[in-house]
Design a protein around this motif. Structure first.
Motif, PDB file in Angstrom:
ATOM      1  N   ILE A 205      -9.252  -2.732  -0.291  1.00  0.00           N
ATOM      2  CA  ILE A 205      -8.994  -2.759   0.921  1.00  0.00           C
ATOM      3  C   ILE A 205      -8.381  -3.908   1.230  1.00  0.00           C
ATOM      4  CG2 ILE A 205     -10.178  -2.490   3.076  1.00  0.00           C
ATOM      5  CD1 ILE A 205     -10.708  -0.224   1.363  1.00  0.00           C
ATOM      6  N   MET A 206      -7.268  -3.731   1.830  1.00  0.00           N
ATOM      7  CA  MET A 206      -6.287  -5.038   2.328  1.00  0.00           C
ATOM      8  C   MET A 206      -6.857  -5.868   3.439  1.00  0.00           C
ATOM      9  SD  MET A 206      -3.848  -4.476   0.085  1.00  0.00           S
ATOM     10  CE  MET A 206      -2.813  -5.913   0.686  1.00  0.00           C
ATOM     11  N   PRO A 207      -6.720  -7.134   3.397  1.00  0.00           N
ATOM     12  CA  PRO A 207      -7.149  -7.626   4.446  1.00  0.00           C
ATOM     13  C   PRO A 207      -6.518  -7.377   5.880  1.00  0.00           C
ATOM     14  CG  PRO A 207      -6.566  -9.411   2.593  1.00  0.00           C
ATOM     15  CD  PRO A 207      -6.035  -7.861   2.481  1.00  0.00           C
TER      16      PRO A 207
ATOM     17  N   PRO B  97      -7.322  -8.937  -3.328  1.00  0.00           N
ATOM     18  CA  PRO B  97      -5.960  -9.096  -2.912  1.00  0.00           C
ATOM     19  C   PRO B  97      -5.823 -10.603  -2.517  1.00  0.00           C
ATOM     20  CG  PRO B  97      -7.361  -7.358  -1.733  1.00  0.00           C
ATOM     21  CD  PRO B  97      -8.441  -8.158  -2.732  1.00  0.00           C
ATOM     22  N   ALA B  98      -4.660 -10.919  -2.954  1.00  0.00           N
ATOM     23  CA  ALA B  98      -4.191 -12.336  -2.877  1.00  0.00           C
ATOM     24  C   ALA B  98      -3.676 -12.644  -1.453  1.00  0.00           C
ATOM     25  CB  ALA B  98      -3.193 -12.655  -3.735  1.00  0.00           C
TER      26      ALA B  98
ATOM     27  N   PRO C 271       0.696  -1.260   0.039  1.00  0.00           N
ATOM     28  CA  PRO C 271      -0.063  -0.072  -0.047  1.00  0.00           C
ATOM     29  C   PRO C 271       0.695   1.178   0.008  1.00  0.00           C
ATOM     30  CG  PRO C 271       0.126  -0.934   2.194  1.00  0.00           C
ATOM     31  CD  PRO C 271       0.843  -1.840   1.393  1.00  0.00           C
ATOM     32  N   LEU C 272       0.234   2.353  -0.427  1.00  0.00           N
ATOM     33  CA  LEU C 272       0.864   3.513  -0.435  1.00  0.00           C
ATOM     34  C   LEU C 272       1.623   3.977   1.084  1.00  0.00           C
ATOM     35  CD1 LEU C 272       1.523   5.977  -2.391  1.00  0.00           C
ATOM     36  CD2 LEU C 272      -0.596   7.050  -1.398  1.00  0.00           C
TER      37      LEU C 272
ATOM     38  N   ARG D 262      -7.715  -5.426  11.184  1.00  0.00           N
ATOM     39  CA  ARG D 262      -7.473  -4.360  12.311  1.00  0.00           C
ATOM     40  C   ARG D 262      -8.814  -3.898  12.603  1.00  0.00           C
ATOM     41  NH1 ARG D 262      -4.558   0.810   9.699  1.00  0.00           N
ATOM     42  NH2 ARG D 262      -6.879   1.293   9.351  1.00  0.00           N
ATOM     43  N   ASP D 263      -9.638  -3.518  11.521  1.00  0.00           N
ATOM     44  CA  ASP D 263     -10.997  -2.973  11.870  1.00  0.00           C
ATOM     45  C   ASP D 263     -12.079  -3.902  12.460  1.00  0.00           C
ATOM     46  OD1 ASP D 263      -9.283  -0.595  11.124  1.00  0.00           O
ATOM     47  OD2 ASP D 263     -10.847   0.031   9.402  1.00  0.00           O
TER      48      ASP D 263
END
Length: 353
Positions: free
Chosen positions: A339-341, A207-208, A64-65, A346-347
């Motif tokens: 949106i990354m796993p 997302p793999a 991610p950025l 985390r959320d």
């Protein structure tokens, strides 16, 4: 892994259309053939290209950025346990590509044979098409980041060549030549993903990392018809409805699967996408400074500009501006962007026993 816990990383950077993904796949196959474990990293491009890696059986991970702030932040998103990483960066001369080279000292610039004689002209033309610059927009400095990017140690890799060259290259027969001459860097991986015995199924681009979390995952590629046939029965624990380019695709079923992650919210909702013709009015260097210096989630560009889709708490492109980045309706978790796993865990949207 070496005694210093550092892993070699081969970074491939260029504008679109030069053969980065093909080169990355050939490198992965080459090193895997030598008995090495290879992780294929890619800057966050959303749904684009990940299916190529998945279809070739690669271990793919999105960077991610937020990972571009420094080497420590970068390493936090690089998975442990691999002997070597490839890393693909698109548009390194843009404010959302150049940051990915910041934590590294050297990289490989991928240049197609037909573009190699006039590379700057090729970059200028590709960049203007990539950003869809409108005639009424102020002229942007395409080469604002050129000197910064080329201040690093750069190895040119020529692709689509008619035959072998003296340096590293890929010919039109997809033969990888002189891989030992590629530029290598090192990075200290710090990421470990949790694993679950839960059954999972997926379709489309996703997302793999989900595959690392759910090793029993079954991927239906882009065969949505076959996926839906099984999806309706709701016999697995987790389902992932990945992204595709068909915005007209609709799904009526809401089966009793424990959790569904939907990366194409338009299959259940009628949503307006972010306009693609927003003006280019941000200074590239200012965006770079904002990414480096501001806390993750702070604004990094002007509202209403071509890059404003990144002004959100994840700094990932938000395709549907009128909806939250993540929202849940009963057992379906909607992801408004790539949106990354790790963010879902985390959320509290993804629980891994």
């Amino acid at each position: 892994m070496s005694g210093t816990d550092e892993t070699q990383i081969v970074t491939l950077a260029s504008v679109p259309g030069q053969g980065k993904t093909t080169t990355a796949l050939l490198l992965e196959r080459h090193f895997r053939g030598q008995g090495m474990r290879v992780a294929c990293l890619q800057m966050n491009k959303g749904q684009y290209d990940v299916a190529h890696y998945l279809a070739n059986g690669c271990d793919h991970y999105t960077i991610p950025l937020e990972a571009t702030k420094n080497r420590v932040a970068f390493g936090a998103w690089v998975p442990r346990g691999y002997d070597l990483c490839t890393f693909e960066v698109t548009c390194p001369y843009s404010p959302f590509g150049a940051p990915y080279l910041s934590p590294l000292e050297r990289y490989n610039e991928i240049v197609a044979f037909d573009s190699s004689q006039d590379w700057r002209t090729c970059v200028r033309n590709r960049m203007k098409r990539y950003w869809k610059q409108r005639p009424k927009d102020p002229e942007i400095d395409i080469f604002a980041l050129w000197d910064m990017v080329h201040a690093k140690e750069v190895q040119r890799v020529v692709t689509k060549t008619p035959g072998a060259l003296a340096g590293p290259c890929v010919d039109t027969a997809l033969s990888l030549r002189h891989p030992e001459q590629f530029a290598y860097d090192t990075i200290k991986p710090r990421m470990t993903l949790p694993r679950s015995d839960a059954s999972a199924m997926a379709v489309g681009a996703f997302p793999a990392e989900f595959w690392s979390i759910f090793p029993r995952l079954r991927w239906y590629r882009f065969d949505y018809a076959s996926f839906l046939e099984e999806y309706r029965h709701g016999k697995c624990d987790v389902a992932i409805i990945g992204a595709c380019l068909n915005e007209r695709l609709k799904i009526r079923d809401r089966p009793g699967i424990r959790t569904v992650f939907c990366y194409q919210p338009s299959v259940y909702h009628n949503l307006a996408r972010r306009p693609r013709d927003l003006p280019l009015k941000d200074d590239f260097r200012e965006i770079m400074s904002a990414i480096r210096d501001r806390p993750v989630g702070g604004p990094i560009c002007t509202d209403g500009s071509a890059f404003s889709g990144y002004n959100n708490r994840f700094w990932t492109y938000q395709p549907y501006p009128d909806r939250e980045m993540i929202w849940q309706e009963e057992n379906i978790v909607f992801c408004n962007g790539w949106i990354m796993p790790q963010y879902l865990i985390r959320d509290g949207f993804l629980e891994v026993a």
